[in-house]
Write an enzyme that holds these catalytic residues in place. Sequence first.
Site, mmCIF file in Angstrom:
data_model
loop_
_atom_site.group_PDB
_atom_site.id
_atom_site.type_symbol
_atom_site.label_atom_id
_atom_site.label_comp_id
_atom_site.label_asym_id
_atom_site.label_seq_id
_atom_site.Cartn_x
_atom_site.Cartn_y
_atom_site.Cartn_z
ATOM 1 N N LYS A 60 0.862 -1.185 0.000
ATOM 2 C CA LYS A 60 0.000 0.000 0.000
ATOM 3 C C LYS A 60 0.895 1.231 0.000
ATOM 4 C CE LYS A 60 -3.513 0.467 -0.056
ATOM 5 N NZ LYS A 60 -4.559 0.794 -0.981
ATOM 6 N N HIS A 114 -10.272 -7.033 -4.384
ATOM 7 C CA HIS A 114 -9.954 -5.959 -3.444
ATOM 8 C C HIS A 114 -10.432 -6.319 -2.046
ATOM 9 C CE1 HIS A 114 -11.743 -2.311 -1.420
ATOM 10 N NE2 HIS A 114 -10.502 -1.891 -1.584
HETATM 11 O O1 GKR Z 1 -7.141 -0.261 4.303
HETATM 12 O O2 GKR Z 1 -6.104 1.632 4.109
HETATM 13 C C1 GKR Z 1 -6.659 0.654 3.627
HETATM 14 C C2 GKR Z 1 -6.759 0.503 2.126
HETATM 15 O O3 GKR Z 1 -6.144 1.590 1.506
HETATM 16 C C3 GKR Z 1 -8.191 0.373 1.690
HETATM 17 O O4 GKR Z 1 -8.960 1.416 2.232
HETATM 18 C C4 GKR Z 1 -8.351 0.359 0.198
HETATM 19 O O5 GKR Z 1 -9.710 0.354 -0.112
HETATM 20 O O6 GKR Z 1 -7.332 -1.842 0.202
HETATM 21 C C5 GKR Z 1 -7.848 -0.857 -0.505
HETATM 22 C C6 GKR Z 1 -7.282 -0.651 -1.879
HETATM 23 O O7 GKR Z 1 -6.798 -1.589 -2.446
HETATM 24 O O8 GKR Z 1 -7.383 0.453 -2.418
HETATM 25 MG MG MG Z 2 -6.505 -0.569 -4.304
#
Ligand code: GKR
Ligand code: MG
Length: 416
Positions: free
Chosen positions: A187, A314
């Site tokens: 991420k 996702h």
């Molecule tokens: O859990 O912070 C998080 C992710 O950034 C999530 O909110 C996203 O929706 O996992 C996600 C993604 O792949 O964009």
């Molecule tokens: Mg994503």
Amino acid sequence: MSKVSRIELTPVAFADPPLLNVVGVHEPFALRTIVQVHTDNGNVGLGETYADDAHLARLRAVADVLPGLDVFDVNGLRRLVIDVLAKDGSAQVGGMLNLQDPADVVLSPFEVALLDIQGKELGRPVADLLGGAVRESVPFSAYLFYKWAAHPGGAEDSWGAALDPDGIVDQARSMVDHYGFTAIKLKGGVFEPAAEVEAVRALAAAFPEHKLRIDPNCAWTPLTSVRVAKELTGVIEYLEDPTPGIAGMAEVAAQTEIPLATNMCVIAFAHLKPSVLADAVQVVLSDHHYWGGLRRSQLLAGICDTFGMGLSMHSNSHLGISLAAMTQLAAATPNLTYACDTHYPWKTEDLIKPGVLEFVDGSVRVPTTPGLGVELDLDALGRLHEQYLSSGIRKRDDTTYMRTIQPDFTPNTARW
Ligand code: GKR
Ligand code: MG
């Protein structure tokens, strides 16, 4: 066959580590709603979904009209949802996504619960109701996050901090050692792109056999995205949501051979046509929680297949009922050939009885018992509901929480 007799909706909160992302940092608790659909012959079907206040209100409105519905009438369920939500506004889900039409996100947990009941009544796993399992186990990816060692004022968690390439590689090592993942997603969108490219390169050096991905949640301009794509060609299997919007993604896609994936610009059926016409994305990340449940996710899979797009999955912070539904769906979706995302390793609390959904060599074995294959632990449900009541959190808001720590924080969307 049975009919719906009543619905229980239970909002719960479970501990969540301080995971960083483009809009801020995860709060100490993540929210979910657990849906129990009871039938007149004593069966119970399970579903799991978001729990922001606005979503809960819509779930409650739909729950009120479901008694009497035949548990096999999934089309009837969708009609009821559409009628109840007629003229309702848009829906914010998962902290970052805005859906024009809330019907599919509200439909989802009820549809999953009906499929769970159907499976129990027929003595077959949900994957059988979706056409049959094409794989015995479903591969998931290690989902790495930059993170602090602890929430401010809280105790350090077992993962520790990860704020640079070494920290990210250490985190990957723990995940891979523990769960056996063979794909790794980072991420991003937290630090400058060059720092995140360096982290991906460090992962590639440490895990040369693993499939890698990075997802900055649209933190970059098209120009930066193309530059990063050049630097990571041959290193990553896909680049997820580098930049916002179908037009921006199309601009990047035209200049790289790396497939672009999304769970941000194609999040509803209405987005598929413009995205296909622009050749904006090569991989759609499905998510049954907002694509309208398992059967509509299969419809999405068919559309991706038709137009030659890849399909991955996702995730948001979730508990075991969601993992069971994701696993049953992935098992029965032939063209879901990438390892799915999951936040599951980040949670320390759950409300399903243990022993069913274990990660072995990075994959979860598809339960073959009737329905979703998981059972609710009612004591744990009660505990996590109490935690919801005492947490005071009523909607996910990573930005406001981040600003309590860094008052000048601005979400990084398309900033670099
Ligand atoms: O859990 O912070 C998080 C992710 O950034 C999530 O909110 C996203 O929706 O996992 C996600 C993604 O792949 O964009
Ligand atoms: Mg994503």
